[in-house]
Design a protein around this motif. Structure first.
Motif, PDB file in Angstrom:
ATOM      1  N   LEU A 131       0.860  -1.188   0.000  1.00  0.00           N
ATOM      2  CA  LEU A 131       0.000   0.000   0.000  1.00  0.00           C
ATOM      3  C   LEU A 131       0.894   1.234   0.000  1.00  0.00           C
ATOM      4  O   LEU A 131       1.541   1.541   1.004  1.00  0.00           O
ATOM      5  CB  LEU A 131      -0.930  -0.001   1.216  1.00  0.00           C
ATOM      6  CG  LEU A 131      -1.896  -1.185   1.319  1.00  0.00           C
ATOM      7  CD1 LEU A 131      -2.765  -1.057   2.565  1.00  0.00           C
ATOM      8  CD2 LEU A 131      -2.769  -1.295   0.075  1.00  0.00           C
ATOM      9  N   VAL A 140      -6.815   3.900   6.132  1.00  0.00           N
ATOM     10  CA  VAL A 140      -6.936   2.859   5.106  1.00  0.00           C
ATOM     11  C   VAL A 140      -7.865   1.773   5.638  1.00  0.00           C
ATOM     12  O   VAL A 140      -7.717   1.319   6.778  1.00  0.00           O
ATOM     13  CB  VAL A 140      -5.570   2.252   4.750  1.00  0.00           C
ATOM     14  CG1 VAL A 140      -5.730   1.091   3.764  1.00  0.00           C
ATOM     15  CG2 VAL A 140      -4.635   3.316   4.173  1.00  0.00           C
ATOM     16  N   THR A 142      -9.364  -2.082   4.911  1.00  0.00           N
ATOM     17  CA  THR A 142      -9.109  -3.320   4.175  1.00  0.00           C
ATOM     18  C   THR A 142     -10.139  -4.374   4.568  1.00  0.00           C
ATOM     19  O   THR A 142     -10.443  -4.534   5.752  1.00  0.00           O
ATOM     20  CB  THR A 142      -7.697  -3.850   4.465  1.00  0.00           C
ATOM     21  OG1 THR A 142      -6.733  -2.918   3.970  1.00  0.00           O
ATOM     22  CG2 THR A 142      -7.466  -5.204   3.804  1.00  0.00           C
ATOM     23  N   SER A 248      -8.478  -3.011  -0.470  1.00  0.00           N
ATOM     24  CA  SER A 248      -8.170  -1.864   0.387  1.00  0.00           C
ATOM     25  C   SER A 248      -8.689  -0.578  -0.243  1.00  0.00           C
ATOM     26  O   SER A 248      -8.554  -0.380  -1.459  1.00  0.00           O
ATOM     27  CB  SER A 248      -6.661  -1.737   0.613  1.00  0.00           C
ATOM     28  OG  SER A 248      -6.147  -2.876   1.285  1.00  0.00           O
TER      29      SER A 248
END
Length: 366
Positions: A131, A140, A142, A248
């Motif tokens: 990432l 973030v 996921t 993600s």
């Protein structure tokens, strides 16, 4: 007798009359121009708002679908046994939930949801190497989700290492390198498809029947490969094959250079979802008492183990979405609250809106 009336001389417009006419004309022109500017500005603003609303609708559906499909196992219950055939061999990969645990973030299928909390110095936990280019100060999200429609095994496996036979679909539902889960109501196995071909064999009546053949050899390439060809059990006709992956959501700069945008990264493949999404903040619903209902929402930094992440039953997502139109000299003195994180103010003439979504992980619910 009255004689003819003498004719008066005709006179042109005087300077005063001309000036009055010019002033009136200028006033009328100014009014018309003002109406034009107002109409044009309203049209542009309306178009920008419509585009932003469409982006919000698509973002909500896209994220919602992935979150709802997180941890999908077909008819297998959440507590059912899963064999992980992906490299490395779980017997030598460390302690803990060895039938699930994987050292590589992309194949950590023991965690239906996972995240990375933006901090002043970076992210907690630290971002994995896959990432990249994430905008500072943004979270973030996921999830490990189903990526494609299910296909079904059409013939019982002769052995626990036999190839899996499915209907010969077009286009091919699987390709070499795809991560696949085969599942029935009694168990499941995760492996990497090392090949897919269409073949045929004679049925009991001697008639050739075509089928799709899914190979899962013990190989190390492409990454991660399989440490074993043995799936642990013989799956029967009717078992589901589900293509799975690590998805993600993060904020990167747009590919067009127009500012921040929301991106969707599936394993190593990145796709831009929507421009104008400037910030993403996420909290995770923690089921601390085991009743599959979130008791409190926490940031990603509060979950430090796989067992802790398995308590997550929902996610709360906040996005800051900006319109595409900029109005010179206009600013927005407001700050925006994204799940307790203050963002702004801005001075670029763009209209902004905070969108908050609360999404359940359906496969973690009762």
């Amino acid at each position: 007798m009255i004689g003819p009336r003498p004719m008066r001389k005709l006179a042109g417009l005087g300077l005063i009359e001309v000036m009055i006419a010019m002033v009136i004309g200028l006033v009328l022109l100014a009014g018309i121009y003002r109406v034009y500017l107002t109409t044009a500005r309203t049209s542009v603003t309306t178009e920008s708002l419509a585009a932003r609303q469409e982006a919000i609708r698509y973002i909500s559906e896209r994220i919602g679908q992935d979150v709802r499909m997180a941890g999908y196992r077909g008819c297998l219950s959440d507590t059912g046994e899963i064999r992980n055939a992906l490299n490395p061999n779980p017997a030598t990969a460390g302690s803990g939930r060895t039938e699930f645990t994987h050292s590589d973030f992309r194949y950590r299928y023991d965690r239906y949801a996972e995240g990375f909390d933006a901090t002043a110095s970076g992210w907690s936990p630290a971002l994995p190497s896959s990432l990249t280019n994430v905008v500072a100060g943004t979270d973030v999200l996921t999830v490990r989700a189903s990526l494609a429609a299910d296909v079904f095994v059409i013939q019982d496996m002769a052995t626990t290492s036999a190839d899996l036979r499915i209907n010969p679909l077009s286009p091919a539902p699987l390709a070499a390198g795809n991560i696949v889960m085969v599942s029935d109501c009694s168990g499941a196995a995760i492996f990497q498809a090392s090949g897919y071909t269409v073949a045929s064999s004679n049925n009991s009546l001697g008639v050739p029947v075509s089928y799709g053949n899914v190979v899962h050899n013990a190989v190390s390439s492409p990454t991660p490969g399989n440490w074993t060809q043995d799936l642990g059990r013989k799956f029967s006709a009717g078992a589901q094959l589900i293509r799975i992956g690590t998805v993600s959501y993060l904020i990167r700069n747009s590919a067009r250079g127009s500012g921040p945008a929301l991106w969707r990264v599936v394993d190593d493949q990145a796709q831009e979802v929507a421009e104008g999404v400037e910030n993403l903040q996420v909290l995770y619903g923690d089921d601390s008492d085991g009743d599959r209902v979130p008791d409190v929402y926490r940031p990603a930094s509060a979950f430090t183990t796989s067992d802790a992440w398995r308590r997550v039953v929902s996610v709360r997502v906040a996005l800051l979405v900006a319109g595409s139109t900029r109005r010179a000299g206009s600013n927005d003195p407001h700050t925006f609250d994204l799940l307790g994180v203050s963002v702004g103010p801005f001075n670029d003439g763009r209209l902004r809106r905070v969108v908050t979504l609360t999404l359940a992980l359906r496969n973690r619910l009762p």
